[in-house]
Design a protein around this motif. Structure first.
Motif, PDB file in Angstrom:
ATOM      1  N   ASP A  37       5.525 -11.458 -18.951  1.00 58.51           N
ATOM      2  CA  ASP A  37       4.284 -11.949 -19.417  1.00 58.51           C
ATOM      3  C   ASP A  37       3.053  -9.879 -19.237  1.00 58.51           C
ATOM      4  N   GLY A  38       4.389  -9.501 -19.445  1.00 57.88           N
ATOM      5  CA  GLY A  38       3.595  -7.719 -20.028  1.00 57.88           C
ATOM      6  C   GLY A  38       4.136  -7.747 -22.184  1.00 57.88           C
ATOM      7  N   TYR A  39       4.573  -8.623 -21.927  1.00 55.69           N
ATOM      8  CA  TYR A  39       5.027  -8.061 -23.335  1.00 55.69           C
ATOM      9  C   TYR A  39       3.534  -9.251 -23.853  1.00 55.69           C
ATOM     10  N   ALA A  40       4.371 -10.644 -23.203  1.00 58.82           N
ATOM     11  CA  ALA A  40       2.910 -11.057 -23.877  1.00 58.82           C
ATOM     12  C   ALA A  40       1.606 -10.746 -24.109  1.00 58.82           C
ATOM     13  N   VAL A  41       0.922  -9.779 -22.628  1.00 51.79           N
ATOM     14  CA  VAL A  41      -0.419  -9.746 -23.352  1.00 51.79           C
ATOM     15  C   VAL A  41      -0.109  -8.452 -23.977  1.00 51.79           C
ATOM     16  N   ALA A  42       0.505  -7.626 -24.309  1.00 54.42           N
ATOM     17  CA  ALA A  42       0.638  -6.900 -25.095  1.00 54.42           C
ATOM     18  C   ALA A  42       0.612  -7.060 -26.580  1.00 54.42           C
ATOM     19  N   TYR A  43       2.162  -7.962 -26.879  1.00 53.96           N
ATOM     20  CA  TYR A  43       1.998  -8.919 -28.196  1.00 53.96           C
ATOM     21  C   TYR A  43       0.228  -9.674 -28.780  1.00 53.96           C
ATOM     22  N   PRO A  56       0.461  -0.756   0.083  1.00 51.05           N
ATOM     23  CA  PRO A  56      -0.043   0.046  -0.225  1.00 51.05           C
ATOM     24  C   PRO A  56       1.157   1.479  -0.197  1.00 51.05           C
ATOM     25  N   THR A  57       0.379   2.044  -0.774  1.00 53.74           N
ATOM     26  CA  THR A  57       1.043   2.918  -0.759  1.00 53.74           C
ATOM     27  C   THR A  57       0.692   4.363   0.085  1.00 53.74           C
ATOM     28  N   PRO A  58       0.687   6.003   0.640  1.00 53.48           N
ATOM     29  CA  PRO A  58       0.074   5.954   1.908  1.00 53.48           C
ATOM     30  C   PRO A  58      -0.599   6.974   0.988  1.00 53.48           C
ATOM     31  N   ASP A  59      -1.311   7.381  -0.347  1.00 55.06           N
ATOM     32  CA  ASP A  59      -2.151   7.990  -1.342  1.00 55.06           C
ATOM     33  C   ASP A  59      -3.593   7.006  -1.478  1.00 55.06           C
ATOM     34  N   GLY A  60      -3.127   5.817  -1.062  1.00 55.26           N
ATOM     35  CA  GLY A  60      -3.961   4.832  -0.914  1.00 55.26           C
ATOM     36  C   GLY A  60      -4.266   3.788  -2.251  1.00 55.26           C
ATOM     37  N   ASP A  61      -2.999   3.690  -3.175  1.00 56.83           N
ATOM     38  CA  ASP A  61      -3.047   3.006  -4.760  1.00 56.83           C
ATOM     39  C   ASP A  61      -1.632   1.918  -4.026  1.00 56.83           C
ATOM     40  N   PHE A  62      -1.591   0.730  -4.401  1.00 55.77           N
ATOM     41  CA  PHE A  62      -0.626  -0.061  -4.718  1.00 55.77           C
ATOM     42  C   PHE A  62       0.283  -0.477  -5.698  1.00 55.77           C
ATOM     43  N   ILE A  63       1.406  -0.717  -4.703  1.00 55.95           N
ATOM     44  CA  ILE A  63       2.420  -1.364  -5.838  1.00 55.95           C
ATOM     45  C   ILE A  63       2.577  -2.688  -6.209  1.00 55.95           C
ATOM     46  N   ARG A  64       2.925  -3.645  -7.031  1.00 55.40           N
ATOM     47  CA  ARG A  64       2.757  -4.531  -7.368  1.00 55.40           C
ATOM     48  C   ARG A  64       3.804  -4.594  -7.902  1.00 55.40           C
ATOM     49  N   ARG A  65       4.091  -6.069  -7.818  1.00 53.75           N
ATOM     50  CA  ARG A  65       5.288  -6.734  -8.563  1.00 53.75           C
ATOM     51  C   ARG A  65       5.156  -7.555 -10.160  1.00 53.75           C
ATOM     52  N   TYR A  66       5.379  -7.418 -10.844  1.00 55.40           N
ATOM     53  CA  TYR A  66       5.012  -7.287 -12.207  1.00 55.40           C
ATOM     54  C   TYR A  66       6.165  -8.492 -13.340  1.00 55.40           C
ATOM     55  N   ASP A  67       5.686  -9.768 -14.030  1.00 56.10           N
ATOM     56  CA  ASP A  67       7.559  -9.837 -14.741  1.00 56.10           C
ATOM     57  C   ASP A  67       7.122  -9.746 -15.875  1.00 56.10           C
ATOM     58  N   ALA A  68       8.240  -8.436 -16.364  1.00 58.57           N
ATOM     59  CA  ALA A  68       8.521  -7.845 -17.164  1.00 58.57           C
ATOM     60  C   ALA A  68       7.542  -8.570 -18.845  1.00 58.57           C
ATOM     61  N   GLU A  86      -3.236  -0.159 -19.477  1.00 64.36           N
ATOM     62  CA  GLU A  86      -3.311   1.399 -20.518  1.00 64.36           C
ATOM     63  C   GLU A  86      -1.659   0.952 -21.556  1.00 64.36           C
ATOM     64  N   MET A  87      -0.911   0.565 -20.868  1.00 64.18           N
ATOM     65  CA  MET A  87       0.069   0.072 -21.349  1.00 64.18           C
ATOM     66  C   MET A  87       0.335  -1.053 -22.373  1.00 64.18           C
ATOM     67  N   LEU A  88      -0.042  -1.799 -21.561  1.00 68.50           N
ATOM     68  CA  LEU A  88      -0.043  -2.759 -22.394  1.00 68.50           C
ATOM     69  C   LEU A  88      -0.283  -3.023 -23.690  1.00 68.50           C
ATOM     70  N   GLY A  89      -1.842  -1.918 -23.838  1.00 73.79           N
ATOM     71  CA  GLY A  89      -2.458  -2.126 -24.369  1.00 73.79           C
ATOM     72  C   GLY A  89      -4.344  -2.567 -24.022  1.00 73.79           C
ATOM     73  N   VAL A  90      -4.725  -3.152 -23.046  1.00 75.13           N
ATOM     74  CA  VAL A  90      -5.213  -3.422 -22.158  1.00 75.13           C
ATOM     75  C   VAL A  90      -6.594  -2.433 -22.752  1.00 75.13           C
ATOM     76  N   THR A  91      -7.378  -2.542 -22.923  1.00 74.31           N
ATOM     77  CA  THR A  91      -8.646  -1.497 -23.314  1.00 74.31           C
ATOM     78  C   THR A  91      -9.587  -2.700 -22.717  1.00 74.31           C
ATOM     79  N   ARG A  92     -10.130  -3.180 -22.108  1.00 74.97           N
ATOM     80  CA  ARG A  92     -11.053  -3.459 -21.199  1.00 74.97           C
ATOM     81  C   ARG A  92     -11.241  -4.254 -20.076  1.00 74.97           C
ATOM     82  N   PHE A  93     -11.134  -3.750 -18.963  1.00 72.92           N
ATOM     83  CA  PHE A  93     -10.792  -4.341 -17.506  1.00 72.92           C
ATOM     84  C   PHE A  93     -11.829  -3.638 -17.046  1.00 72.92           C
ATOM     85  N   TYR A  94     -11.741  -4.567 -15.534  1.00 69.31           N
ATOM     86  CA  TYR A  94     -12.658  -4.356 -14.761  1.00 69.31           C
ATOM     87  C   TYR A  94     -11.721  -4.186 -13.861  1.00 69.31           C
TER      88      TYR A  94
END
Length: 190
Positions: free
Chosen positions: A43-49, A29-41, A73-81
């Motif tokens: 996996d991100g490449y596979a999603v974007a591809y 958790p961050t002080p502003d109420g957001d969250f830091i997550r650890r992603y595998d680069a 959004e950086m990965l190009g995912v336009t449909r997310f809930y």
């Protein structure tokens, strides 16, 4: 598997949870109420591809936060809930909006909140994969229970290398979807 690009072309959509599927499940958790997550680069490449190749990728997650939204959004995912408390309604809306055939879908989740979506996709002939952290006995037991109860098609450790069981399962699903497509095509021909 034959030509990967040709074989995967029959997959209509890939639906993913975030925490525990696209990440290691830990959040800071961050002080502003957001969250830091650890992603595998990778996996991100596979999603974007996949998105660049024209596949529909949807993310349905109870997770929230501006950093998560920006990552997708950086990965190009336009449909997310995000911050989704009714994943069933989300998957039904996604399937309906795109006119998808669940038989040609892959859903990957890791938790009990994913069960309704995994069950819907499986019930309509699609492919549901419950991934788990093999170092957490409770997660392993939940996954095994989902398989015993026929709520998912497959369970596999949340590891995504080319040597992993997850990779093997996803490739086998792609082969199956392609074979079903080829058989339907043959059935229609004279």
């Amino acid at each position: 598997m034959g030509n990967f690009k040709e074989d995967i072309a029959q997959v209509e959509a890939i639906v993913l949870d975030v925490d525990g599927v696209m990440t290691d499940g830990g959040i800071i958790p961050t002080p502003d109420g957001d969250f830091i997550r650890r992603y595998d680069a990778k996996d991100g490449y596979a999603v974007a591809y996949a998105i660049r190749e024209g596949y529909k990728v949807c993310v349905i997650s109870g997770g929230r936060g501006e950093m998560l939204r920006r990552r997708l959004e950086m990965l190009g995912v336009t449909r997310f809930y995000l911050n989704c408390m009714d994943k069933t309604a989300a998957i039904e809306e996604f399937i309906s909006d795109y006119g998808l055939n669940a038989e040609n879908m892959i859903y990957m989740g890791d938790g009990e909140t994913d069960v309704p979506c995994m069950k819907i996709v499986k019930m309509f002939g699609g492919n549901s994969i419950a991934v788990y952290n093999p170092d957490i006995k409770k997660k392993v037991n939940v996954a095994k229970k989902l398989l015993r109860q026929h709520r998912v098609n497959f369970i596999t450790p949340a590891r995504y290398t080319k040597e992993s069981r997850t990779y093997e399962v996803v490739c086998a699903i792609i082969d199956k979807i392609k074979a079903d497509f080829d058989l339907a095509k043959l059935a229609k021909s004279k």
